[in-house]
Design a protein around this motif. Sequence first.
Motif, PDB file in Angstrom:
ATOM      1  N   UNK A  57       0.832  -1.205   0.000  1.00  0.00           N
ATOM      2  CA  UNK A  57       0.000   0.000   0.000  1.00  0.00           C
ATOM      3  C   UNK A  57       0.866   1.253   0.000  1.00  0.00           C
ATOM      4  N   UNK A  58       1.935   1.230   0.805  1.00  0.00           N
ATOM      5  CA  UNK A  58       2.833   2.382   0.845  1.00  0.00           C
ATOM      6  C   UNK A  58       3.533   2.576  -0.496  1.00  0.00           C
ATOM      7  N   UNK A  59       3.984   1.479  -1.109  1.00  0.00           N
ATOM      8  CA  UNK A  59       4.665   1.577  -2.403  1.00  0.00           C
ATOM      9  C   UNK A  59       3.746   2.164  -3.462  1.00  0.00           C
ATOM     10  N   UNK A  60       2.490   1.765  -3.424  1.00  0.00           N
ATOM     11  CA  UNK A  60       1.521   2.306  -4.377  1.00  0.00           C
ATOM     12  C   UNK A  60       1.387   3.814  -4.199  1.00  0.00           C
ATOM     13  N   UNK A  61       1.407   4.253  -2.955  1.00  0.00           N
ATOM     14  CA  UNK A  61       1.307   5.686  -2.663  1.00  0.00           C
ATOM     15  C   UNK A  61       2.601   6.414  -2.989  1.00  0.00           C
ATOM     16  N   UNK A  62       3.738   5.788  -2.669  1.00  0.00           N
ATOM     17  CA  UNK A  62       5.037   6.443  -2.815  1.00  0.00           C
ATOM     18  C   UNK A  62       5.519   6.458  -4.261  1.00  0.00           C
ATOM     19  N   UNK A  63       5.420   5.309  -4.938  1.00  0.00           N
ATOM     20  CA  UNK A  63       5.974   5.182  -6.296  1.00  0.00           C
ATOM     21  C   UNK A  63       4.899   5.018  -7.357  1.00  0.00           C
ATOM     22  N   UNK A  64       3.643   4.948  -6.901  1.00  0.00           N
ATOM     23  CA  UNK A  64       2.528   4.692  -7.824  1.00  0.00           C
ATOM     24  C   UNK A  64       2.750   3.403  -8.626  1.00  0.00           C
ATOM     25  N   UNK A  65       3.262   2.418  -7.937  1.00  0.00           N
ATOM     26  CA  UNK A  65       3.520   1.117  -8.567  1.00  0.00           C
ATOM     27  C   UNK A  65       3.539   0.047  -7.495  1.00  0.00           C
ATOM     28  N   UNK A  66       3.178  -1.156  -7.891  1.00  0.00           N
ATOM     29  CA  UNK A  66       3.260  -2.297  -6.986  1.00  0.00           C
ATOM     30  C   UNK A  66       4.558  -3.050  -7.258  1.00  0.00           C
ATOM     31  N   UNK A  67       5.162  -3.627  -6.223  1.00  0.00           N
ATOM     32  CA  UNK A  67       6.432  -4.328  -6.433  1.00  0.00           C
ATOM     33  C   UNK A  67       6.255  -5.581  -7.282  1.00  0.00           C
ATOM     34  N   UNK A  68       7.311  -5.886  -8.026  1.00  0.00           N
ATOM     35  CA  UNK A  68       7.323  -7.113  -8.813  1.00  0.00           C
ATOM     36  C   UNK A  68       7.415  -8.322  -7.896  1.00  0.00           C
ATOM     37  N   UNK A  69       8.210  -8.203  -6.834  1.00  0.00           N
ATOM     38  CA  UNK A  69       8.298  -9.241  -5.809  1.00  0.00           C
ATOM     39  C   UNK A  69       8.701  -8.588  -4.497  1.00  0.00           C
ATOM     40  N   UNK A  70       8.433  -9.258  -3.423  1.00  0.00           N
ATOM     41  CA  UNK A  70       8.721  -8.709  -2.097  1.00  0.00           C
ATOM     42  C   UNK A  70       8.977  -9.843  -1.115  1.00  0.00           C
ATOM     43  N   UNK A  71       9.728  -9.522  -0.078  1.00  0.00           N
ATOM     44  CA  UNK A  71      10.015 -10.509   0.963  1.00  0.00           C
ATOM     45  C   UNK A  71      10.202  -9.771   2.286  1.00  0.00           C
ATOM     46  N   UNK A  72       9.675 -10.332   3.369  1.00  0.00           N
ATOM     47  CA  UNK A  72       9.741  -9.686   4.676  1.00  0.00           C
ATOM     48  C   UNK A  72      10.544 -10.522   5.659  1.00  0.00           C
ATOM     49  N   UNK A  73      11.356  -9.853   6.477  1.00  0.00           N
ATOM     50  CA  UNK A  73      12.097 -10.507   7.552  1.00  0.00           C
ATOM     51  C   UNK A  73      11.916  -9.689   8.828  1.00  0.00           C
ATOM     52  N   UNK A  74      12.099 -10.358   9.950  1.00  0.00           N
ATOM     53  CA  UNK A  74      12.091  -9.662  11.231  1.00  0.00           C
ATOM     54  C   UNK A  74      13.405  -8.920  11.402  1.00  0.00           C
ATOM     55  N   UNK A  75      13.313  -7.604  11.592  1.00  0.00           N
ATOM     56  CA  UNK A  75      14.495  -6.787  11.827  1.00  0.00           C
ATOM     57  C   UNK A  75      14.355  -6.108  13.181  1.00  0.00           C
ATOM     58  N   UNK A  76      15.462  -5.931  13.873  1.00  0.00           N
ATOM     59  CA  UNK A  76      15.404  -5.348  15.210  1.00  0.00           C
ATOM     60  C   UNK A  76      16.579  -4.408  15.434  1.00  0.00           C
ATOM     61  N   UNK A  77      16.351  -3.420  16.254  1.00  0.00           N
ATOM     62  CA  UNK A  77      17.404  -2.494  16.665  1.00  0.00           C
ATOM     63  C   UNK A  77      18.117  -3.139  17.858  1.00  0.00           C
ATOM     64  N   UNK A  78      19.215  -3.827  17.579  1.00  0.00           N
ATOM     65  CA  UNK A  78      19.918  -4.604  18.603  1.00  0.00           C
ATOM     66  C   UNK A  78      20.405  -3.719  19.746  1.00  0.00           C
ATOM     67  N   UNK A  79      20.971  -2.564  19.411  1.00  0.00           N
ATOM     68  CA  UNK A  79      21.497  -1.668  20.449  1.00  0.00           C
ATOM     69  C   UNK A  79      20.378  -1.181  21.360  1.00  0.00           C
TER      70      UNK A  79
END
Length: 540
Positions: A57-79
Motif C-alpha cells: 500500500x505504501x509503495x503504491x502511494x510512494x511510487x505509484x507502482x506495486x512491487x514485482x516481488x517482495x520478501x519480509x524478515x524480522x528486523x530489530x534495533x539490537x542496540x
Amino acid sequence: MNSSHLDQAFRRYVWCGAIGAALFLLLQVIPSAAGVGAESEPVHPVSRGQAMAAAADFAQKQLRALPQNAHAVHQADRLMAGYVAKEKLGKTLDSSAGLKVPVDVWQVTQNFDDGRRLLVEIGMTSGKLVGWKQVLGPTGGDGGSSALEGEALDRTVQRQADELGLGQLRRSGPAKEGSVRYEAAAITVGEAGLIVLAAGERLEGEIRLTRFQPVYEVPASYAAYTMEQDRLGEQLSLLGNLLPSGIMTLLAIVYAIVMRRFTSFRRGWALALVFLAFYTINNFNLLDGLRAIYGGEVNAELAAMAQLVFMTALTFVMAVGAYFSLVAGDGLWRAQGRPLWTAGSEPGFGAEAWSAMKLSYAFAFLLLGLQTLILGGLSAATGAWATTDVTQSPYNMAALWLMPLLAWCAAIQEEAVYRLFGIGLLMKWIKNPFLASLIPTVIWALGHVTYPIYPSTTRLIELTILGLLFSYLFLKFGFFTAVFTHAVMNSVLMSMSLFMTGRPAETVAGVIYIVAPIAVAWLMRRYGLQRRAAAYPPPA
C-alpha cells in the motif's frame, strides 16, 4: 554402564528433578508466559503477509507502482533492545515511543520493474508504517532527478514526521550515505533519543522522500561498552573455542588411528550423519535470519547466500570432527579400562539406553532449575541482560517447528567432542578427573560467549558450571546419559518458543520434541533385544 546402576540413580534423583522442574516453571516459564522480562520482544505480531500488504500500500502511494516481488524478515534495533533491557525500560517504550517507532519491525524488501528496490519497515505489533529507504534507483540512472536539499527537504521531512506523530524535528547535520540527520526532541526513552535519517529527490517537478528512517540513538557510553564486549566475545570465541576445537579435531583424527585396536571406525558414523543432516536443515531454516543481518545492503541476498554456503561447509567440518571424536573417544576410554559408551553389539546396550533415558529426564530438569538460579544470580550480581538476535528470531525461521532439531545437534556434537573425547584425552595425559573435565568444559563454554548476553562472560560462567555437571554425569553414568540429558534439556528450552506461539501445530510439535528421547531409547532397547535374541536363540 550397568542398567541397574542407572535405575537406582533414577530413583535417587527423581525428586531432585521434580524440584528443578518446579524452579524452572516458577522462575522462568510462568514469568515468560506472563510477559515479564520480555521487554522488547513483540508479543502478538501482525503476520508476514499483513506486513507485506501494508508495505505494498505504501509503495503504491510512494511510487505509484506495486512491487514485482517482495520478501519480509524480522528486523530489530539490537542496540536499543539491549539498552531497554538493561535499564528495564520496556514498559516505558511500549507505552510511548514504541507505539510510533518500535524496536522490532517487519523489514519488507520490494523490487520493482524499473529496477528500484525499496526497504519498507512495518511495526510488528501495530502493522503501521515506521520508515523506508530506497536502496536502488531506477535502472539506467536517476532519470532526470536531482537531490532534494535545504528548506525544501526540511519541510517535506517535517510533513512526514507529523503524519507519523513524531513531533517537531530539528536538523542536526549531515549523515552517512548522503542522508541528513534530524533530531526528534519530543521523543526520548531514558537517555536514548530518536533521530531521523532522511533524503529526497525532485523528479519532473515532484518532490519525493527516498529515505525516512527513525532510529534510536542510545547513550554513547552504552554503545561503546557493547562494542567492547562484542569485541571481547569474538576474541574469546576465536582464541578460546574455535582454535582449540580445531586442534582437538586434528588430535581426534590422530587418536582414532592410534587407538584403532581398541575401537572401530564403524563407531559414530550414524550419529555424525544425524548431526550433519539436522544442522544443515537448521542452516537453511535460518536463511531469513542471515538476510536480516545484511539489512539494507545492496548485495544483501548475495551476502546471505555466501554466509549460508560458509555455514554449510563449517557444518561438514564439525560433523567430521564429531565422527573422529566418537571413534577416538571410545578408543581412549576402552584403552583405560572404562568403556563409557556401550556399542550396539555389546550385551546390555538396549537396557542401558532405556535406563539412561529415564535418568536423563531427572537430570535435565534438575539442570534447568539450576540454570535458572545461576542466571538469576548472575543477573543480580552483574546486572546481566540480553538483547535481540535476529538470526535466531522465531519470525525469521522458515519452519519454526524445525528449530528444536538443534537440541540433538548440540547433544551429539558437544558431548562427543568435549566430553567423550576431550575428557578421555586429558585423562590419558594428566590423570586428574577435575582438570580433565575443566579444560574442555571451558573451551566448550567459550563457544557460547558471542550470544547476545552482556557482559560477554555471563555465559562463560554459567556454562562452565553446567559443563562440569555434564562432565560428572558422563563420568559417573556414561555417554548415553550425558547425550540424553543434553538433548532433553535443550529440547525443553527450544520447545518453549513453540509453546509461546499459542498455535496448536507448534504446541504439538513442542510436546513431540520433549518426548522424542523416549522414542529414541525405545528403538535402541528394541534393537538391543533383537541382537540378544539373534545371539542367543531359544533351544529347539
